[in-house]
Enzyme design. Structure first.
Site, PDB file in Angstrom:
ATOM      1  N   GLY A   1       0.806  -1.216   0.000  1.00 55.00           N
ATOM      2  CA  GLY A   1       0.000   0.000   0.000  1.00 55.00           C
ATOM      3  C   GLY A   1       0.838   1.265   0.000  1.00 55.00           C
ATOM      4  O   GLY A   1       2.061   1.229   0.114  1.00 55.00           O
TER       5      GLY A   1
ATOM      6  N   GLY B   1       2.522   3.728   1.543  1.00 51.71           N
ATOM      7  CA  GLY B   1       3.049   3.969   2.884  1.00 51.71           C
ATOM      8  C   GLY B   1       3.685   5.340   3.032  1.00 51.71           C
ATOM      9  O   GLY B   1       3.959   5.796   4.135  1.00 51.71           O
ATOM     10  N   ARG B   2       3.959   5.977   1.923  1.00 52.35           N
ATOM     11  CA  ARG B   2       4.537   7.335   2.004  1.00 52.35           C
ATOM     12  C   ARG B   2       4.008   8.167   0.855  1.00 52.35           C
ATOM     13  O   ARG B   2       4.726   8.970   0.271  1.00 52.35           O
ATOM     14  CB  ARG B   2       6.046   7.281   1.952  1.00 52.35           C
ATOM     15  CG  ARG B   2       6.488   6.471   0.786  1.00 52.35           C
ATOM     16  CD  ARG B   2       7.788   6.712   0.257  1.00 52.35           C
ATOM     17  NE  ARG B   2       7.998   5.606  -0.664  1.00 52.35           N
ATOM     18  CZ  ARG B   2       9.039   5.451  -1.400  1.00 52.35           C
ATOM     19  NH1 ARG B   2       9.988   6.310  -1.329  1.00 52.35           N
ATOM     20  NH2 ARG B   2       9.143   4.433  -2.206  1.00 52.35           N
TER      21      ARG B   2
ATOM     22  N   LYS C   1       3.893  12.473  -2.707  1.00 56.77           N
ATOM     23  CA  LYS C   1       4.801  11.417  -2.274  1.00 56.77           C
ATOM     24  C   LYS C   1       5.760  11.990  -1.251  1.00 56.77           C
ATOM     25  O   LYS C   1       6.416  13.009  -1.530  1.00 56.77           O
ATOM     26  CB  LYS C   1       5.601  10.947  -3.507  1.00 56.77           C
ATOM     27  CG  LYS C   1       5.705   9.447  -3.647  1.00 56.77           C
ATOM     28  CD  LYS C   1       6.428   9.089  -4.928  1.00 56.77           C
ATOM     29  CE  LYS C   1       7.227   7.807  -4.727  1.00 56.77           C
ATOM     30  NZ  LYS C   1       7.887   7.374  -5.957  1.00 56.77           N
TER      31      LYS C   1
ATOM     32  N   ASP D   1       8.383   6.321   8.241  1.00 60.92           N
ATOM     33  CA  ASP D   1       7.935   7.670   8.596  1.00 60.92           C
ATOM     34  C   ASP D   1       7.025   8.284   7.532  1.00 60.92           C
ATOM     35  O   ASP D   1       6.473   9.361   7.735  1.00 60.92           O
ATOM     36  CB  ASP D   1       9.144   8.580   8.861  1.00 60.92           C
ATOM     37  CG  ASP D   1      10.055   8.712   7.637  1.00 60.92           C
ATOM     38  OD1 ASP D   1       9.718   8.158   6.571  1.00 60.92           O
ATOM     39  OD2 ASP D   1      11.105   9.369   7.758  1.00 60.92           O
ATOM     40  N   GLY D   2       6.894   7.592   6.387  1.00 64.93           N
ATOM     41  CA  GLY D   2       6.017   8.101   5.332  1.00 64.93           C
ATOM     42  C   GLY D   2       6.578   9.312   4.612  1.00 64.93           C
ATOM     43  O   GLY D   2       5.909   9.926   3.799  1.00 64.93           O
TER      44      GLY D   2
ATOM     45  N   ARG E   1       3.174  13.691  -8.055  1.00 68.78           N
ATOM     46  CA  ARG E   1       3.181  12.804  -9.214  1.00 68.78           C
ATOM     47  C   ARG E   1       1.847  12.861  -9.932  1.00 68.78           C
ATOM     48  O   ARG E   1       0.789  12.877  -9.303  1.00 68.78           O
ATOM     49  CB  ARG E   1       3.461  11.369  -8.751  1.00 68.78           C
ATOM     50  CG  ARG E   1       3.524  10.371  -9.876  1.00 68.78           C
ATOM     51  CD  ARG E   1       4.339   9.163  -9.492  1.00 68.78           C
ATOM     52  NE  ARG E   1       3.713   8.331  -8.471  1.00 68.78           N
ATOM     53  CZ  ARG E   1       4.327   7.267  -7.934  1.00 68.78           C
ATOM     54  NH1 ARG E   1       5.531   6.913  -8.304  1.00 68.78           N
ATOM     55  NH2 ARG E   1       3.710   6.549  -7.010  1.00 68.78           N
TER      56      ARG E   1
ATOM     57  N   ASP F   1       4.286  -4.610  -7.533  1.00 66.52           N
ATOM     58  CA  ASP F   1       3.658  -3.388  -7.002  1.00 66.52           C
ATOM     59  C   ASP F   1       4.183  -2.139  -7.700  1.00 66.52           C
ATOM     60  O   ASP F   1       3.649  -1.049  -7.500  1.00 66.52           O
ATOM     61  CB  ASP F   1       3.867  -3.281  -5.488  1.00 66.52           C
ATOM     62  CG  ASP F   1       5.326  -3.396  -5.084  1.00 66.52           C
ATOM     63  OD1 ASP F   1       5.930  -4.453  -5.368  1.00 66.52           O
ATOM     64  OD2 ASP F   1       5.873  -2.443  -4.509  1.00 66.52           O
TER      65      ASP F   1
ATOM     66  N   ASP G   1       7.392   4.467 -10.388  1.00 63.70           N
ATOM     67  CA  ASP G   1       8.281   4.339  -9.228  1.00 63.70           C
ATOM     68  C   ASP G   1       9.752   4.341  -9.630  1.00 63.70           C
ATOM     69  O   ASP G   1      10.338   3.322  -9.993  1.00 63.70           O
ATOM     70  CB  ASP G   1       7.948   3.094  -8.390  1.00 63.70           C
ATOM     71  CG  ASP G   1       6.896   3.427  -7.347  1.00 63.70           C
ATOM     72  OD1 ASP G   1       6.325   4.532  -7.433  1.00 63.70           O
ATOM     73  OD2 ASP G   1       6.648   2.610  -6.454  1.00 63.70           O
TER      74      ASP G   1
END
Ligand code: AMP
Ligand code: MG
Length: 496
Positions: free
Chosen positions: A109, A111-112, A132, A144-145, A195, A271, A281
């Site tokens: 998922g 996460g950041r 992001k 910490d995201g 993004r 992912d 990514d």
């Protein structure tokens, strides 16, 4: 213009006042697909890059007007770091799973990262806007995201470069320095990246629901993916098979394009594989300098799973994982197998077409593969630069002697002679598809080092030169040069 005035006078404006108002189709798909996200915000965010042409094409031109007003870059910095709510946005973190280096992880998922919402551009195309590095979400686990400025600068430069090289990719709308440190191996300045993507649906998104046996959400997701990427599939007898056909075509062609420019994604986990067919990514990815078929940059890719020349086999493997998910909605095993089998064929055909064009061959034949292979073997044996090798070959058309590329050059000249074009025609054709400028690792690292010290000169120069990668730009000639052996970057890091 009135929208700008309202934005300045009234932060709590309604969504309809925002140029290119947000929509929230993904958020409306159901609670299983995402988690709400909230932004901690930053005290003194600073806008370090704003992509005005992209904003314009998205129908967000009023934001460019903001950027031009004295006090407004600060406003954009607050919005595009999550420090002040962007009017009409409704942040959510998307759920997904994924195979990471071959190992299935059922819950990854965002996460950041968080999706702000979607906007529909003047041509009617729907785009995701995502922040992001904006802070932790329900998917952050121990993280910490947040993001260091390093990956922000890297993704900004590489994704925009990819776009201008003609490769499908997510885009960069904004980069913000947060003014606060993040702690990685050491303290580093933090950043937030905005993004733009035609969606953030990954193969791993399908795996998330398939692995839970949540067929209802899987179907909702697949129908949404069809709506966004393969609308024609909806009217066919087997819409999910038609969706799969579309993803196979896009992802196979994408990897061929990567190969044609010496790009190594570095983390081709499921992912990070978008059903849109966009490059997604930008972690430890890199363009290679000197050509090596088995080149690996990523520090975490110890076994070279995602080496340059392995990328075709990996995308095929990843597509098989998507087929497994969709087979839960349509049990036509043979149909899916047949579509999956097309991956290597599409990839090989596209590879031949692109590599042929790079060599100046207009309608490459199967027999030309040999010449392509021989050219690459020559580059590898002589430790020659991938990118500049093709430019140097084109320059040979003006040269009398036949020595620079040895026997390969003789064969290549003979092949071109069959076409009968004038040398300057072929040279122009080659230079139109062989970039002179790529985001070279040592330059990207200089841009990052500069950014860490608050100096964005190299970042902005690179961003500028990479908008016209095929054109000679004498004032930026230094950015075309391959690194000296001691300048070569050997390892890249996720930096997250
Ligand atoms: P990536 O390496 O970008 O493909 O990310 C893999 C997974 O790790 C995703 O679920 C990310 O959201 C998560 N992740 C990466 N960095 C962080 C971070 N700093 N904090 C929280 N989650 C992270
Ligand atoms: Mg990822």
């Amino acid at each position: 213009m009135s929208a700008v005035v309202q934005l300045r006078d009234n932060g709590g404006m309604s969504t309809t006042d925002l140029p290119g108002a947000f929509e929230h189709r993904y958020a409306a798909l159901g609670e299983a697909l995402h988690e709400p996200a909230a932004f901690p915000g930053f005290h003194a965010p600073e806008l370090i890059a704003w992509n005005a042409p992209l904003a314009e094409s998205l129908g967000l031109g009023d934001l460019n007007d903001l950027n031009d007003l004295n006090d407004q870059p600060a406003r954009l910095a607050r919005w595009f770091s999550g420090s002040e709510p962007l009017p009409g946005s409704r942040p959510i973190a998307l759920a997904y799973a994924g195979h990471q280096f071959g190992q299935f992880v059922p819950r990854l998922g965002d996460g950041r990262a968080a999706l702000l919402g979607e906007i529909v551009d003047p041509a009617g195309t729907r785009w995701d806007l995502q922040l992001k590095g904006s802070g932790p979400t329900a998917f952050s686990r121990g993280g910490d995201g947040k993001s260091s400025l390093g990956p922000v600068i890297r993704e900004y430069l590489l994704s925009e470069a990819m776009h201008h090289l003609g490769v499908p990719t997510t885009r960069a709308l904004a980069a913000v320095a947060t003014g606060e440190d993040v702690f990685r191996e050491r303290a580093e300045p933090g950043g937030v990246f905005t993004r733009v993507a035609s969606s953030h649906i990954r193969i791993g998104t399908f795996q998330y629901f398939a692995s839970q046996g949540d067929l209802e959400s899987l179907r909702v997701l697949a129908e949404h993916a069809i709506d966004r990427h393969d609308p024609g599939a909806a009217a066919t007898d087997q819409p999910f098979l038609a969706l799969f056909r579309g993803v196979v075509a896009r992802q196979s062609a994408l990897v061929a394009k990567w190969l044609s420019i010496g790009f190594i994604h570095g983390v081709m986990n499921t992912d990070n594989t978008a059903v849109s067919g966009e490059t997604l990514d930008y972690g430890p990815c890199a363009f290679m300098d000197e050509y090596r078929a088995q080149k690996v940059f990523s520090s975490i890719d110890r076994r070279g799973r995602y080496a340059y020349a392995n990328q075709p086999a990996i995308v095929h493997w990843n597509l098989a994982r998507l087929a497994e998910c969709l087979l839960l909605l349509d049990e036509d095993v043979e149909g899916f197998q047949a579509e999956l089998d097309r991956c290597p064929d599409i990839l090989a055909a596209e590879h031949l077409r692109l590599m042929g064009a790079k060599l100046g061959i207009e309608a490459p034949r199967e027999a030309d593969r040999d010449l392509v292979d021989a050219f690459f073997r020559r580059l590898e044996a002589k430790d020659q630069d991938f990118t500049l090798g093709f430019r140097a070959l084109a320059d040979r058309l003006e040269a009398g002697d036949e020595s620079a590329f040895g026997e390969v050059e003789t064969r290549w000249r003979a092949r071109l002679a069959e076409q009968g074009d004038a040398p300057d025609t072929v040279r122009a054709r080659m230079n139109a598809v062989n970039p002179l400028y790529i985001p070279r690792n040592h330059q990207v690292e200089r841009a990052i080092r500069g950014g860490f010290a608050g100096d964005y000169t190299v970042f902005h120069e690179l961003d500028t030169v990479l908008r016209r990668p095929f054109d000679e730009q004498p004032e930026f000639a230094a950015y075309a040069v391959a690194p000296e052996p001691e300048e070569r970057v050997l390892r890249t890091f996720c930096g997250t």
